[in-house]
Write a protein that holds these residues in place. Structure first.
Motif, mmCIF file in Angstrom:
data_model
loop_
_atom_site.group_PDB
_atom_site.id
_atom_site.type_symbol
_atom_site.label_atom_id
_atom_site.label_comp_id
_atom_site.label_asym_id
_atom_site.label_seq_id
_atom_site.Cartn_x
_atom_site.Cartn_y
_atom_site.Cartn_z
ATOM 1 N N THR A 123 -40.567 -18.667 5.872
ATOM 2 C CA THR A 123 -39.837 -18.652 7.141
ATOM 3 C C THR A 123 -40.606 -17.938 8.245
ATOM 4 N N THR A 124 -40.592 -18.554 9.432
ATOM 5 C CA THR A 124 -41.245 -17.959 10.599
ATOM 6 C C THR A 124 -40.313 -18.058 11.805
ATOM 7 N N LEU A 125 -40.129 -16.952 12.484
ATOM 8 C CA LEU A 125 -39.375 -16.952 13.736
ATOM 9 C C LEU A 125 -40.344 -17.392 14.823
ATOM 10 N N VAL A 126 -40.078 -18.543 15.433
ATOM 11 C CA VAL A 126 -41.057 -19.135 16.356
ATOM 12 C C VAL A 126 -40.634 -19.102 17.817
ATOM 13 N N ASP A 127 -39.335 -18.911 18.079
ATOM 14 C CA ASP A 127 -38.916 -18.933 19.476
ATOM 15 C C ASP A 127 -37.576 -18.221 19.652
ATOM 16 N N VAL A 128 -37.340 -17.765 20.878
ATOM 17 C CA VAL A 128 -36.066 -17.170 21.244
ATOM 18 C C VAL A 128 -35.776 -17.578 22.680
ATOM 19 N N SER A 129 -34.510 -17.847 22.966
ATOM 20 C CA SER A 129 -34.114 -18.274 24.307
ATOM 21 C C SER A 129 -32.685 -17.812 24.569
ATOM 22 N N LYS A 130 -32.200 -18.088 25.769
ATOM 23 C CA LYS A 130 -30.835 -17.694 26.113
ATOM 24 C C LYS A 130 -30.078 -18.897 26.667
ATOM 25 N N GLY A 131 -28.752 -18.828 26.569
ATOM 26 C CA GLY A 131 -27.920 -19.880 27.133
ATOM 27 C C GLY A 131 -26.462 -19.540 26.997
ATOM 28 N N ASN A 132 -25.737 -19.579 28.100
ATOM 29 C CA ASN A 132 -24.295 -19.316 28.089
ATOM 30 C C ASN A 132 -23.946 -17.977 27.430
ATOM 31 N N ASN A 133 -24.682 -16.948 27.814
ATOM 32 C CA ASN A 133 -24.454 -15.600 27.288
ATOM 33 C C ASN A 133 -24.656 -15.496 25.776
ATOM 34 N N VAL A 134 -25.479 -16.390 25.236
ATOM 35 C CA VAL A 134 -25.836 -16.392 23.817
ATOM 36 C C VAL A 134 -27.358 -16.280 23.703
ATOM 37 N N ILE A 135 -27.834 -15.502 22.734
ATOM 38 C CA ILE A 135 -29.254 -15.457 22.457
ATOM 39 C C ILE A 135 -29.534 -16.386 21.271
ATOM 40 N N ASP A 136 -30.486 -17.287 21.438
ATOM 41 C CA ASP A 136 -30.780 -18.308 20.429
ATOM 42 C C ASP A 136 -32.109 -18.020 19.735
ATOM 43 N N TYR A 137 -32.066 -17.952 18.404
ATOM 44 C CA TYR A 137 -33.265 -17.740 17.607
ATOM 45 C C TYR A 137 -33.621 -19.042 16.884
ATOM 46 N N GLY A 183 -22.543 -13.717 21.753
ATOM 47 C CA GLY A 183 -23.136 -13.646 20.429
ATOM 48 C C GLY A 183 -24.563 -14.145 20.308
ATOM 49 N N ALA A 184 -24.956 -14.420 19.047
ATOM 50 C CA ALA A 184 -26.315 -14.873 18.729
ATOM 51 C C ALA A 184 -26.236 -16.111 17.843
ATOM 52 N N SER A 185 -27.166 -17.032 18.082
ATOM 53 C CA SER A 185 -27.218 -18.272 17.305
ATOM 54 C C SER A 185 -28.572 -18.333 16.581
ATOM 55 N N HIS A 186 -28.522 -18.581 15.278
ATOM 56 C CA HIS A 186 -29.742 -18.637 14.468
ATOM 57 C C HIS A 186 -29.891 -20.059 13.906
ATOM 58 N N SER A 187 -30.944 -20.743 14.323
ATOM 59 C CA SER A 187 -31.161 -22.137 13.899
ATOM 60 C C SER A 187 -32.414 -22.242 13.047
ATOM 61 N N TYR A 188 -32.297 -22.997 11.951
ATOM 62 C CA TYR A 188 -33.397 -23.153 11.002
ATOM 63 C C TYR A 188 -33.852 -24.614 10.990
ATOM 64 N N TYR A 189 -35.160 -24.806 11.107
ATOM 65 C CA TYR A 189 -35.738 -26.154 11.191
ATOM 66 C C TYR A 189 -36.678 -26.425 10.019
ATOM 67 N N ILE A 190 -36.590 -27.657 9.499
ATOM 68 C CA ILE A 190 -37.539 -28.144 8.497
ATOM 69 C C ILE A 190 -38.161 -29.416 9.048
ATOM 70 N N ASN A 191 -39.475 -29.409 9.202
ATOM 71 C CA ASN A 191 -40.187 -30.575 9.767
ATOM 72 C C ASN A 191 -39.555 -31.035 11.083
ATOM 73 N N SER A 192 -39.327 -30.091 11.972
ATOM 74 C CA SER A 192 -38.779 -30.347 13.317
ATOM 75 C C SER A 192 -37.319 -30.798 13.314
ATOM 76 N N GLU A 193 -36.687 -30.828 12.154
ATOM 77 C CA GLU A 193 -35.262 -31.197 12.076
ATOM 78 C C GLU A 193 -34.416 -29.938 11.901
ATOM 79 N N LYS A 194 -33.432 -29.785 12.793
ATOM 80 C CA LYS A 194 -32.525 -28.653 12.648
ATOM 81 C C LYS A 194 -31.598 -28.921 11.465
#
Length: 209
Positions: A123-137, A183-194
């Motif tokens: 697993t690698t954390l590759v990006d972080v962003s914000k949207g609608n008062n949520v932090i997205d990992y 809050g915070a949203s944590h998304s995991y991708y495999i081969n560019s697919e969430k």
């Protein structure tokens, strides 16, 4: 004439003996065929059982691997938040001034400077962003199947680890909960697919806050 009869009887006798031997051979072949068929069936059943056990073991190993990954994500995230302490004072000042958007930008910027973060071999954390008062990992995952990552037990394990960190009573997490009230949203991708997204919110913390 007598000699012909003797020869004839001898030939007939030899034929009968051969017939008996043929019957015996046929019976032996039949028994051997049945025995071989039974052995093949037993081996096939054993092989099928072995394959089934190996599949179960593989699924178990993948599930364990996914759980280990979730724990590693939590540990790495703690390190990452510790590294952003220097920005906390400036962020809090922006919050006091009512500049939530600027404070959010500062949090995202501080984390981005540390990326990518290798959480573990999978697993690698590759990006972080914000949207609608949520932090997205955003995480990329390799060598773990989609099915293993999406199992109910793994999702529960990952979410428990995330909440343990998110709801912890330290300056960085207190700041993040204030800066991103949704809050915070944590998304995991495999081969560019969430393949998995887990959300945590301040309201999930309850007595843990």
């Amino acid at each position: 004439m007598k000699l012909f009869k003797v020869i004839s009887l001898a030939v007939v006798g030899l034929f009968l003996v051969n017939c008996d031997n043929s019957k015996s051979t046929a019976n032996d072949m039949k028994q051997k065929a049945q025995q071989t068929g039974s052995e093949i069936s037993d081996k096939a059943n054993q092989k099928g059982s072995d394959v089934s056990e190996k599949a179960k073991q593989m699924a178990s190993d993948l599930s364990d691997q996914a759980k280990q990954t979730s724990a590693a994500v939590s540990d790495k995230a703690k390190d990452l938040y510790e590294q952003t302490k220097s920005e906390s004072e400036e962020i809090m000042n922006k919050l006091k001034d009512g500049n939530y958007s600027v404070a959010q930008d500062l949090v995202v910027k501080a984390i981005k400077t540390k990326l990518p973060v290798v959480v573990d071999q999978n697993t690698t954390l590759v990006d972080v962003s914000k949207g609608n008062n949520v932090i997205d990992y955003k995480y990329t995952v390799k060598d773990i199947t989609k099915d293993a990552l999406q199992t109910e037990s793994n999702q529960k394990s990952v979410r428990t680890n995330l909440l343990g960190l998110y709801c912890s009573n330290n300056a960085n997490m207190n700041t993040q909960r204030l800066v991103f009230p949704e809050g915070a949203s944590h998304s995991y991708y495999i081969n560019s697919e969430k393949v998995l997204t887990l959300d945590v919110k301040p309201s999930d913390c309850g007595a843990n806050q």
